[in-house]
Design a protein around this motif. Structure first.
Motif, mmCIF file in Angstrom:
data_model
loop_
_atom_site.group_PDB
_atom_site.id
_atom_site.type_symbol
_atom_site.label_atom_id
_atom_site.label_comp_id
_atom_site.label_asym_id
_atom_site.label_seq_id
_atom_site.Cartn_x
_atom_site.Cartn_y
_atom_site.Cartn_z
ATOM 1 N N LYS A 316 41.663 64.740 79.413
ATOM 2 C CA LYS A 316 41.419 63.288 79.424
ATOM 3 C C LYS A 316 39.960 62.955 79.722
ATOM 4 N N HIS A 317 39.191 63.937 80.138
ATOM 5 C CA HIS A 317 37.786 63.682 80.490
ATOM 6 C C HIS A 317 37.028 63.232 79.238
ATOM 7 N N PRO A 318 36.157 62.214 79.392
ATOM 8 C CA PRO A 318 35.405 61.705 78.226
ATOM 9 C C PRO A 318 34.671 62.809 77.444
ATOM 10 N N ILE A 319 34.285 63.870 78.101
ATOM 11 C CA ILE A 319 33.559 64.937 77.399
ATOM 12 C C ILE A 319 34.463 65.558 76.323
ATOM 13 N N GLU A 320 35.755 65.704 76.629
ATOM 14 C CA GLU A 320 36.692 66.291 75.668
ATOM 15 C C GLU A 320 37.109 65.276 74.616
ATOM 16 N N VAL A 321 37.293 64.033 75.055
ATOM 17 C CA VAL A 321 37.681 62.968 74.121
ATOM 18 C C VAL A 321 36.560 62.762 73.092
ATOM 19 N N THR A 322 35.316 62.733 73.569
ATOM 20 C CA THR A 322 34.168 62.549 72.671
ATOM 21 C C THR A 322 34.028 63.743 71.735
ATOM 22 N N GLY A 323 34.200 64.931 72.274
ATOM 23 C CA GLY A 323 34.062 66.144 71.465
ATOM 24 C C GLY A 323 35.051 66.148 70.306
#
Ligand code: NAI
Ligand code: MG
Length: 335
Positions: A316-323
């Motif tokens: 759920k971390h934005p880094i994974e969502v953005t990726g």
């Protein structure tokens, strides 16, 4: 200086007439079994048809890849070399129930990570050989390198040498998987285990992920677009590391701008401060004295709840969502 062993130092003859039972057809199991088979080694697969309550995809995959697949205890019975490639936290119980009764005098117990031998989750009898043959690479890269006619570097170690042939067998397996093409180091079980755990915790996985996350968070919290932060702190990581892989840090420095190189010298040490090194030393101690292993086995044996929760949280971390968003963009472009 340790000696790098190459193809000329290993002889496939040590495996002649022997059957390697690869136990576990997951990431490493599949890559290693395929490479050994392509090198002419007789390989069978020990797997579990139903894992938990579900049909096990690894069993099906091994069948689809054309292997003779059987329950673990049967493979351990038929194999001369029992090469355990299950997740480390399951080795102990599987060994006790399905392998120990079959591993008779003269056989070889083998693995790709010394964890269970070093932390005494497996205590083999004295009349068997105990060896380690490990790639220094994720499985996908290992198979790719082999198919390209090369290999990834590897490690070999001998814990018990009842037959007098243990090292020859370990080196032959390393050769069959392409490791001696890149270069193989001989070490002890303890060196491999401690160094591997330390590396993945502090630099390769733990350190790297926290570094990328911190950079991404600082930029996005300051109002920079997450897509830009992702390119900067995650995507470009591979391009930089590829240059280091190819020619070392100085090669990378000769290709980045002088401004980037100056920033590396001027700011890098202010980020990775002496406190980080002190923490790394603590991590190494906890690996060497067995505290980390104890904690991990306790976690895994009580249902791995924290591991599963952390896994979900990271998704759920934005880094994974953005990726995910960015990779989808790339894919639609290449179609
Ligand atoms: P994996 O997570 O891919 O699992 C291997 C297979 O074990 C699964 O496909 C499953 O069929 C079976 N399995 C899982 N739980 C089981 C259970 N409770 N009982 C019976 N079978 C079960 O494993 P991976 O990552 O390939 O690791 C295997 C070994 O290789 C470990 O010792 C690891 O430390 C070592 N290694 C892994 C590397 C990697 O890149 N993944 C790199 C170097 C060494
Ligand atoms: Mg590792």
């Amino acid at each position: 200086m340790v000696k790098l062993l190459h193809d000329k130092d290993a002889d496939l003859k040590a495996l002649k007439g022997k059957t390697v039972a690869v136990i576990g057809y997951g990431n490493q199991g599949s890559a290693q079994a395929l490479c050994m088979r392509d090198s002419g080694v007789k390989v069978i697969i020990g797997e579990t048809k139903i894992l938990g309550k579900k049909p096990n995809k690894s069993w099906q995959k091994a069948v689809a890849d054309g292997f003779d697949v059987m329950p673990i205890s049967e493979a351990a019975k038929k194999g001369d070399i029992i090469h355990m490639l299950l997740p480390d936290e399951h080795h102990g119980p599987v060994y006790e129930t399905q392998i120990k009764p079959q591993i008779t005098k003269g056989k070889t117990l083998s693995c790709s990570h010394g964890f269970n031998i070093v932390f005494k989750q497996i205590v083999p009898s004295k009349d068997v050989d105990v060896i380690l043959v490990a790639p220094k690479s994720p499985a996908s890269e290992e198979r790719k390198a082999y198919l390209a006619g090369f290999g990834v570097p590897g490690l070999v170690a001998v814990k018990q040498n009842a037959s007098g042939q243990a090292k020859k067998v370990a080196l032959a397996m390393a050769k069959a998987m392409g490791f001696t093409k890149a270069g193989c180091l001989e070490c002890t079980f303890e060196q491999e285990t401690y160094e591997d755990l330390f590396g993945e915790q502090t630099v390769l996985c733990g350190g790297l992920v926290e570094l990328m996350k911190a950079g991404f968070e600082v930029l996005t919290e300051a109002g920079y677009p997450p897509e830009m932060a992702y390119f900067e702190c995650v995507h470009e990581m591979k391009l930089i590391v590829d240059l280091v892989y190819e020619g070392g840090i100085q090669k990378m420095n000769s290709i980045i701008s002088n401004t980037a190189e100056w920033g590396e010298y001027e700011v890098g040490p202010k980020i990775i401060t002496p406190a980080v090194k002190a923490n790394m030393k603590k991590a190494l101690k906890s690996v060497e004295n067995g505290d980390f292993a104890k904690k991990w086995l306790k976690e895994s044996r009580s249902g791995a709840k924290t591991l599963l929760a952390k896994r979900e949280e990271l998704g759920k971390h934005p880094i994974e969502v953005t990726g995910k968003k960015i990779r989808a963009m790339f894919e639609s472009k290449s179609k």
